[in-house]
Design an enzyme around this catalytic site. Structure first.
Site, short mmCIF file in Angstrom:
data_model
loop_
_atom_site.label_atom_id
_atom_site.label_comp_id
_atom_site.label_asym_id
_atom_site.label_seq_id
_atom_site.Cartn_x
_atom_site.Cartn_y
_atom_site.Cartn_z
N TYR A 190 0.85 -1.20 0.00
CA TYR A 190 0.00 0.00 0.00
C TYR A 190 0.89 1.25 0.00
O TYR A 190 2.11 1.15 -0.07
CB TYR A 190 -0.98 -0.05 1.18
CG TYR A 190 -2.00 -1.17 1.02
CD1 TYR A 190 -2.93 -1.11 -0.02
CD2 TYR A 190 -1.99 -2.29 1.83
CE1 TYR A 190 -3.85 -2.14 -0.21
CE2 TYR A 190 -2.90 -3.33 1.63
CZ TYR A 190 -3.83 -3.24 0.61
OH TYR A 190 -4.73 -4.25 0.40
N GLY A 332 -4.64 -13.56 13.67
CA GLY A 332 -5.86 -12.98 13.10
C GLY A 332 -6.91 -14.04 12.83
O GLY A 332 -7.83 -14.28 13.61
N ARG A 333 -6.74 -14.76 11.71
CA ARG A 333 -7.73 -15.78 11.34
C ARG A 333 -7.96 -16.81 12.44
O ARG A 333 -9.10 -17.28 12.60
CB ARG A 333 -7.31 -16.45 10.01
CG ARG A 333 -7.43 -15.52 8.81
CD ARG A 333 -6.77 -16.13 7.58
NE ARG A 333 -5.34 -16.29 7.77
CZ ARG A 333 -4.55 -16.94 6.94
NH1 ARG A 333 -5.05 -17.52 5.87
NH2 ARG A 333 -3.25 -17.02 7.15
N CYS A 359 -7.92 -21.85 4.58
CA CYS A 359 -8.59 -22.06 3.28
C CYS A 359 -8.82 -20.74 2.54
O CYS A 359 -9.10 -20.73 1.35
CB CYS A 359 -9.93 -22.76 3.49
SG CYS A 359 -11.15 -21.78 4.40
N CYS A 374 -16.24 -16.88 7.98
CA CYS A 374 -15.31 -18.00 8.05
C CYS A 374 -15.98 -19.27 7.54
O CYS A 374 -17.17 -19.50 7.80
CB CYS A 374 -14.87 -18.18 9.50
SG CYS A 374 -13.86 -19.63 9.79
N GLU A 430 -22.16 -43.04 9.29
CA GLU A 430 -21.21 -42.73 8.22
C GLU A 430 -20.82 -44.04 7.54
O GLU A 430 -20.41 -44.98 8.21
CB GLU A 430 -19.99 -42.02 8.81
CG GLU A 430 -18.78 -41.94 7.89
CD GLU A 430 -19.07 -41.35 6.51
OE1 GLU A 430 -19.63 -40.25 6.43
OE2 GLU A 430 -18.73 -42.02 5.49
N LYS A 448 -2.81 -29.22 1.75
CA LYS A 448 -4.05 -29.09 2.53
C LYS A 448 -4.10 -30.12 3.65
O LYS A 448 -5.17 -30.39 4.18
CB LYS A 448 -5.27 -29.29 1.63
CG LYS A 448 -5.50 -28.20 0.62
CD LYS A 448 -6.81 -28.43 -0.11
CE LYS A 448 -6.95 -27.51 -1.30
NZ LYS A 448 -8.11 -27.83 -2.11
#
Ligand SMILES: Cc1cc2nc3c(=O)[nH]c(=O)nc-3n(C[C@H](O)[C@H](O)[C@H](O)COP(=O)(O)OP(=O)(O)OC[C@H]3O[C@@H](n4cnc5c(N)ncnc54)[C@H](O)[C@@H]3O)c2cc1C
Ligand SMILES: Cc1cc2nc3c(=O)[nH]c(=O)nc-3n(C[C@H](O)[C@H](O)[C@H](O)COP(=O)(O)O)c2cc1C
Ligand code: SF4
Length: 669
Positions: A190, A332-333, A359, A374, A430, A448
């Site tokens: 920025y 943060g997340r 993600c 989220c 399941e 992942k």
């Protein structure tokens, strides 16, 4: 309180502020403001709930110092005095509603070339007239909304002086609104970063001869208005990760200067738009992404330094502090994914933490001009309000029901969790030997693999909440009817499509999800059909296992927002996958080609001229999308009092949709 997190919960001094612990909430734009950048009730509630999470310092998101310097449509402003009462309402609400509130800082931003005329309402300006997006990896991703024809206009020297005054005015307003400190946003490419970086500052005036002059003058002007003790924090990228841009060595020099100019704390992040994955690291970049750079910067200054980037477990934060790498940690997340991360850590309840999986659905949303939410925690940004939503997830059921959830993917697990939390008697069937559904397929891919954290969280929660989980139990209509549930929740997901084309040797054709889940094996030379997220994941998975891989896609492979490979994933992860992960792997791409038939030699495609062409291979793996697994819905209608369908069994989509719909049904029944 656990002693394991001793250092994390130690008070620490930053300038004249004593923080109750060493955790910082970094600035995060959430797009909850009103159209003119004003504070809304949703924003106030969001910050109160964030502050309740217990960090020592909370930094308000990037807040524009001039209207022409807006970063996103929903970003907030401190550019005029009438903005002060709104900001003050956030400060007051936190200080009155949150016991032992955190210290409050606000990030001040001018965006420079990294914005759009539709947000600023005026021309784009920058440190220089160097156009944005010089690096091919950035061309056309979701984040390159600023991909423009032409260059920004370089600010005149007079305008730079005016900008200094605007920052100082904004800091004065921040103090009027009650903030304890300001943070100057000199990171991520920025405006202040543009001036500081050799990559973007080729000015010939004094602001080019001394690239630190702008930030130095701003610091001096803020001190002149608010006194030398008013805390100023600076956030910069420890490395810009682009040839010709700022390096760690440059940043060590900058840190020393900032300290000498009276800055009280340094927040180290990374990247600029051209190296965007470092700005908000996707899971593939690992954990503690900017800690090493922060630690090298800490070596050269005495003021507190903190680092950021996927510090997803309080024990990890403690480790960095114990090792002396940083003085504080920014998370943060992780707070977005679990508001109680610190509380659970403090009480040693680590298995109950819902860890951020990186993600980047949250980032995809804000750059898509949507409210930040989220994928795995439906509370923040919920339209009911976060508090009301959480209450509704805990509200005891009016009538306790016998609930049967069919399918243990993200949607089924979330529905079962919330229903059990509300006191229903919940059973989950399941058909596979473990929970997780297609998230297990996603987690088979190296970048992942941490998605298993999300499955582990649910496995533990379902156990803790007394959900009766039966694995290897494939539900049939008869089983369900015989079970006599009051409520049946169909969360059976979706099946990978096998196209209806001639296949000479049926065992040569496989579904991508079966390959990823280890249900099917492949040969040495594999053709992957489909260039979307699942096709690319599968190709990388196979190439990393040493296979020779060819991706066949109907689309062009040229990178743009809507075409090219993996257009259905967020921009940062996409750049990471395509430009940081795929190079070096044995993956060929055949684009503009349509699958036609499978022979014993490989896949025959029709190319753009409708000509047949053989793509040789011993296995053909199809990643052509999914078809919903929803046959039970029709079958159960009228036989069970309440029947619901959710997630991919409603319509194949993403984890976000499955979890949010699962929570919705869990709350509703
Ligand atoms: C390779 C791959 C990568 C992906 N990457 C991402 C990503 O990065 N981000 C993202 O957001 N999404 C990603 N997705 C999509 C995401 O995994 C799905 O959208 C999500 O898992 C859907 O959740 P669900 O609960 O609706 O269904 P599923 O996850 O499909 O779960 C359904 C469950 O029901 C079970 N089941 C089916 N029939 C029965 C029956 N009759 N009885 C009992 N059980 C049954 C299945 O075994 C399965 O466990 C990816 C998908 C794949 C395949
Ligand atoms: C939704 C979102 C908005 C963000 N907004 C800002 C911002 O306003 N200013 C900033 O400096 N960084 C911003 N960031 C970067 C974060 O402050 C943080 O550095 C990054 O998310 C990595 O840390 P984490 O893994 O703990 O989330 C944002 C990140 C996200 C996910
Ligand atoms: S959306 Fe994904 S990256 Fe963002 S906070 Fe949630 S889990 Fe983490």
């Amino acid at each position: 309180m656990t002693t394991e997190l001793k250092k994390l919960f130690e008070p620490v001094q930053v300038g004249n502020m004593w923080l109750k612990n060493r955790v910082v909430y970094p600035p995060m734009v959430v797009n909850y403001s009103d159209p003119v950048g004003g504070v809304t009730p949703q924003l106030i509630e969001y910050y109160v709930e964030t502050a309740r999470a217990g960090m020592g310092l909370l930094t308000l998101e990037a807040t524009m110092v001039m209207e022409s310097q807006r970063v996103l449509s929903g970003a907030i402003g401190i550019h005029t005095t009438p903005m002060v009462p709104g900001l003050n309402a956030i400060v007051d609400a936190i200080r009155t509603e949150v016991p032992d509130p955190p210290k409050l800082s606000i990030q001040l931003i001018a965006v420079g070339r990294e914005t759009e005329p539709e947000f600023t309402g005026t021309e784009i300006v920058g440190a220089s007239d160097k156009p944005s997006i010089l690096h091919p990896v950035m061309k056309g991703t979701c984040i390159t909304r600023n991909l423009r024809d032409g260059a920004p206009r370089a600010l005149s020297t007079e305008e730079v002086v005016e900008l200094e005054d605007r920052f100082a005015d904004a800091a004065l307003r921040a103090s009027m609104a009650g903030f304890d400190a300001v943070e100057l946003h000199a990171a991520h490419g920025y405006m202040l970063a543009q001036f500081l970086s050799p990559f973007t500052n080729n000015r010939e005036d004094e602001y080019g001869k001394d690239r630190t002059l702008l930030i130095h003058n701003i610091i001096d002007k803020i001190h002149a208005r608010l006194g030398p003790d008013f805390p100023i924090i600076v956030r910069f990228s420890g490395d810009e990760y682009i040839p010709g841009a700022a390096t760690l060595e440059d940043r060590r020099e900058l840190a020393k200067k900032l300290q000498s100019w009276g800055v009280v704390g340094i927040s180290v992040t990374g990247g600029i738009y051209e190296s965007a994955p470092y700005i908000v690291a996707p899971s593939g970049l690992g954990v503690g992404v900017h800690i090493e750079n922060a630690s090298r910067i800490k070596e050269v200054v005495d003021i507190p330094v903190w680092g950021v980037g996927r510090i997803i477990d309080p024990r990890l934060a403690e480790k960095y502090l114990q090792e002396g790498k940083v003085d504080l940690v920014a998370m943060g997340r992780p707070f977005f994914a679990d508001r109680e991360i610190l509380k659970k850590g403090m009480e040693g309840r680590y298995s109950e933490i819902r860890k951020c999986i990186g993600c980047n659905t949250c980032v995809l949303r804000i750059f898509g001009q949507k409210k930040c939410k989220c994928a795995i925690n439906p509370a923040p940004g919920h339209h009911l309000g976060e508090v009301a939503f959480e209450e509704s997830c805990r509200r005891p059921a009016e009538k306790v029901k016998k609930v049967l959830v069919i399918g243990g993917g993200p949607g089924g697990m979330e529905a079962a969790r919330i229903a059990a939390q509300r006191g229903h008697h919940v059973t989950l069937w399941e058909k596979e030997g473990s929970l997780g559904g297609n998230v297990r397929a996603a987690a088979a891919v190296s970048f992942k693999e941490n998605f298993t954290d999300f499955i582990d969280f649910h496995v533990n929660e379902l156990k803790r909440l007394g959900v009766k989980t039966e694995l290897n139990k494939e539900a049939t209509e008869k089983d369900i009817v015989d079970f006599k549930p009051d409520v049946a929740i169909i969360a059976t997901g979706a099946e990978c499509i096998l196209p209806d084309i001639p296949i000479e040797k049926p065992d040569m054709a496989k579904r991508a999800s079966d390959v990823l889940l280890g249900k099917e094996s492949v040969g040495e030379n594999v053709v992957v059909v489909g260039g979307g997220l699942v096709g690319v994941d599968t190709a990388i998975f196979l190439a990393e296992a040493g296979k020779k891989v060819t991706i066949v896609t109907r689309r062009t492979s040229e990178f743009s927002p809507t075409t090219g490979l993996a257009p259905d994933t967020d921009g940062l992860t996409r750049i990471y996958i395509l430009f940081m992960k795929m190079p070096g792997l044995d993956i060929k791409i055949v684009d503009k080609s349509h699958y036609h038939r499978v022979t014993s030699e490989g896949l025959v495609v029709l190319d753009a001229d409708q000509k047949e062409k053989l793509i040789p291979g011993d296995t053909v793996v199809f990643a052509l999308g999914f078809t919903p697994n929803n046959h039970l819905k029709e079958a159960l209608m009228g036989k069970i009092p309440e029947v619901y369908t959710l997630g991919d069994s409603r319509e194949p989509r993403k984890i976000f949709d499955a979890v949010h719909e699962g929570a919705g049904i869990g709350r509703q029944i």
